[in-house]
Design a protein around this motif. Sequence first.
Motif, PDB file in Angstrom:
ATOM      1  N   UNK A 168       0.842  -1.197   0.000  1.00 46.14           N
ATOM      2  CA  UNK A 168       0.000   0.000   0.000  1.00 46.14           C
ATOM      3  C   UNK A 168       0.873   1.241   0.000  1.00 46.14           C
ATOM      4  N   UNK A 169       0.466   2.219  -0.790  1.00 46.47           N
ATOM      5  CA  UNK A 169       1.143   3.512  -0.818  1.00 46.47           C
ATOM      6  C   UNK A 169       0.126   4.599  -0.501  1.00 46.47           C
ATOM      7  N   UNK A 170       0.449   5.462   0.417  1.00 46.80           N
ATOM      8  CA  UNK A 170      -0.465   6.529   0.813  1.00 46.80           C
ATOM      9  C   UNK A 170      -0.652   7.530  -0.315  1.00 46.80           C
ATOM     10  N   UNK A 171      -1.839   8.159  -0.323  1.00 45.87           N
ATOM     11  CA  UNK A 171      -2.215   9.076  -1.396  1.00 45.87           C
ATOM     12  C   UNK A 171      -2.575  10.441  -0.814  1.00 45.87           C
ATOM     13  N   UNK A 172      -1.588  11.314  -0.607  1.00 46.71           N
ATOM     14  CA  UNK A 172      -1.863  12.651  -0.086  1.00 46.71           C
ATOM     15  C   UNK A 172      -2.617  13.491  -1.120  1.00 46.71           C
ATOM     16  N   UNK A 173      -3.234  14.596  -0.687  1.00 45.46           N
ATOM     17  CA  UNK A 173      -2.965  15.287   0.572  1.00 45.46           C
ATOM     18  C   UNK A 173      -3.732  14.775   1.784  1.00 45.46           C
ATOM     19  N   UNK A 174      -4.860  14.068   1.590  1.00 44.08           N
ATOM     20  CA  UNK A 174      -5.655  13.640   2.744  1.00 44.08           C
ATOM     21  C   UNK A 174      -5.111  12.376   3.400  1.00 44.08           C
ATOM     22  N   UNK A 175      -4.623  11.447   2.591  1.00 50.09           N
ATOM     23  CA  UNK A 175      -4.095  10.191   3.107  1.00 50.09           C
ATOM     24  C   UNK A 175      -2.575  10.284   3.124  1.00 50.09           C
ATOM     25  N   UNK A 176      -1.996  10.475   4.311  1.00 47.55           N
ATOM     26  CA  UNK A 176      -0.546  10.627   4.431  1.00 47.55           C
ATOM     27  C   UNK A 176       0.041   9.484   5.244  1.00 47.55           C
TER      28      UNK A 176
ATOM     29  N   UNK B 246      -0.943  18.833  15.433  1.00 47.17           N
ATOM     30  CA  UNK B 246      -1.737  17.909  14.623  1.00 47.17           C
ATOM     31  C   UNK B 246      -3.214  18.191  14.865  1.00 47.17           C
ATOM     32  N   UNK B 247      -4.046  17.831  13.882  1.00 46.88           N
ATOM     33  CA  UNK B 247      -5.474  18.110  13.987  1.00 46.88           C
ATOM     34  C   UNK B 247      -6.296  16.829  13.933  1.00 46.88           C
ATOM     35  N   UNK B 248      -7.515  16.954  14.430  1.00 47.32           N
ATOM     36  CA  UNK B 248      -8.496  15.879  14.321  1.00 47.32           C
ATOM     37  C   UNK B 248      -8.958  15.811  12.875  1.00 47.32           C
ATOM     38  N   UNK B 249      -8.824  14.658  12.253  1.00 45.52           N
ATOM     39  CA  UNK B 249      -9.201  14.534  10.846  1.00 45.52           C
ATOM     40  C   UNK B 249      -9.695  13.117  10.555  1.00 45.52           C
ATOM     41  N   UNK B 250     -10.727  13.032   9.748  1.00 47.93           N
ATOM     42  CA  UNK B 250     -11.280  11.748   9.347  1.00 47.93           C
ATOM     43  C   UNK B 250     -11.356  11.681   7.829  1.00 47.93           C
ATOM     44  N   UNK B 251     -10.904  10.567   7.266  1.00 46.15           N
ATOM     45  CA  UNK B 251     -11.049  10.325   5.837  1.00 46.15           C
ATOM     46  C   UNK B 251     -11.777   8.996   5.657  1.00 46.15           C
ATOM     47  N   UNK B 252     -12.035   8.618   4.442  1.00 48.59           N
ATOM     48  CA  UNK B 252     -12.860   7.438   4.199  1.00 48.59           C
ATOM     49  C   UNK B 252     -12.249   6.170   4.774  1.00 48.59           C
ATOM     50  N   UNK B 253     -10.929   6.047   4.703  1.00 51.31           N
ATOM     51  CA  UNK B 253     -10.297   4.790   5.113  1.00 51.31           C
ATOM     52  C   UNK B 253      -9.955   4.736   6.601  1.00 51.31           C
ATOM     53  N   UNK B 254      -9.920   5.902   7.280  1.00 51.10           N
ATOM     54  CA  UNK B 254      -9.531   5.889   8.693  1.00 51.10           C
ATOM     55  C   UNK B 254      -9.743   7.256   9.334  1.00 51.10           C
ATOM     56  N   UNK B 255      -9.645   7.263  10.638  1.00 51.26           N
ATOM     57  CA  UNK B 255      -9.602   8.513  11.400  1.00 51.26           C
ATOM     58  C   UNK B 255      -8.211   8.621  12.015  1.00 51.26           C
ATOM     59  N   UNK B 256      -7.615   9.789  11.878  1.00 51.34           N
ATOM     60  CA  UNK B 256      -6.277  10.015  12.414  1.00 51.34           C
ATOM     61  C   UNK B 256      -6.294  10.142  13.930  1.00 51.34           C
ATOM     62  N   UNK B 257      -5.167   9.793  14.538  1.00 55.12           N
ATOM     63  CA  UNK B 257      -4.955  10.095  15.952  1.00 55.12           C
ATOM     64  C   UNK B 257      -4.860  11.610  16.107  1.00 55.12           C
TER      65      UNK B 257
END
Length: 477
Positions: free
Chosen positions: A170-178, A442-453
């Motif tokens: 798997x390779x991350x896809x920024x800007x949202x998925x880092x 760092x900020x609270x952020x949620x994307x389709x595949x996960x929610x960030x710490x």
Amino acid sequence: MKLSKRSAKFLKLCLFICLCGSIFYGFILMNKAQDLQDLTGYRRSYIQYPGKLQLEILPRNIVPAFVQRLKQVNTVSTKSILNQSKTVSETEVKNEMPIIRKPEHRNSLKTNFSVELLQLQTETGPPNYNVHAFYYPWYGSPEHDGQYLHWNHPYIRHWNKKEAQKWPNYTHMPPDDVGSNFYPLLGAYSSRDAEIIDYHMQMMKYARIGVIVVSWYPPGDADNQGREPDSVMPLLLAAASRYELKIAIHVEPYSGRNHVTMKKNLEYIIRKYGNHSAFYRTNYRDKKNLPLIYIYDSYLVESYDWASILTKNGKESIRNTELDCIFIGLLVEHMHRDHVFESGFDGFYTYFATNMFTYGSTWKNWPLLAQFAQSKGLLFIPSIGPGYIDTEVRPWNGGNTRKRLEGKYYNEAFSNALSIGPHMISITSFNEWHEGTQIEPAVNKKIKVRRYEDYGTKGPNFYLDLTKTWVNKMMQK
């Protein structure tokens, strides 16, 4: 009568369909607006009183040091931003730091952010040059680098084939998925963006960190995910000088690194950067006004090779020459104590922010290491960090995660480090996002595949404030 009943049923059906469609569309909009909601759930106003600046924020989003807001801004040059009118100083708040507008921050909403730096509590005070933070200038974005660098980090394959088969490629896809378990307040930024660098310097100045220890490769060389960090050094030095900060070099295990190439690279470093006012120099024992150089994975070079340049009687000794520095080697295992001493290093550090991961990073071993250092006349620089998690680049490494626990882990690390009375301490890290050791907001952020710490209820800037609190304690001692 039959027709009116049918009409009524049809009308009810139409209303039901419209209601369902509205609800469905509402969920879509809420999903798209998640980041906006996370960043803008507060209101604020400035009220000027003689010598005071008041800020109103909703209780759940109190950010003690830095306050962000969503606002359209024009893209301007670094020079014009630094020379803009002094909005904060007009309030006549003594020692107030200037407003810095964040450049284009492109996330999924393609919105620009304006980030303002406000000093809300007591004066920050001068930086402490005995507090060092490891800094990584390897991030890239399409605006400044033509592509994303490091933010698009792939999963690292496990060395054991059977274990590796358990995890996907798997390779991350920024800007949202880092490639991080956390998401930066500044987004997937470029380390070559002068405005980002300036903002980082303000953060570290606020936290009273005095020395930024920059990950360094020689010209033309870099890690396998980024570009040569040496090209960023002029920007870092210029920015550091504006805030009375210093830059030290953290020599990475570049291709072909040995005592011979190290000597050649020292010639380059001293010739190019040695006279800059922001290039870090310090004193230790009989060594006066010398650069301090960290050498990562120093044990990869044999001690007798290091000794040829680092001891006074070495065949190619650089001691008492223009290339002389205070050299700090890495101590990972117990046996590296002898390696550090026999190599001729002036001291050692432990780097890793994971308690119990290595001998050197284990807090309970630090009193013994301090005794060893004192007996050998060496400088011991313990390394502390706010936590550790790297499962977005090493998905198989969850066993080494160290949870932050709302700052408890960081507090314990600082407390253990200060208990041995160190001359200096190092923080791992300001912005090593892949390993989750960063203190950068760092900020609270949620994307389709996960929610960030995130940093919990204390807000994005919690670890800058916590760092400043501990540095203040150091200064009091």
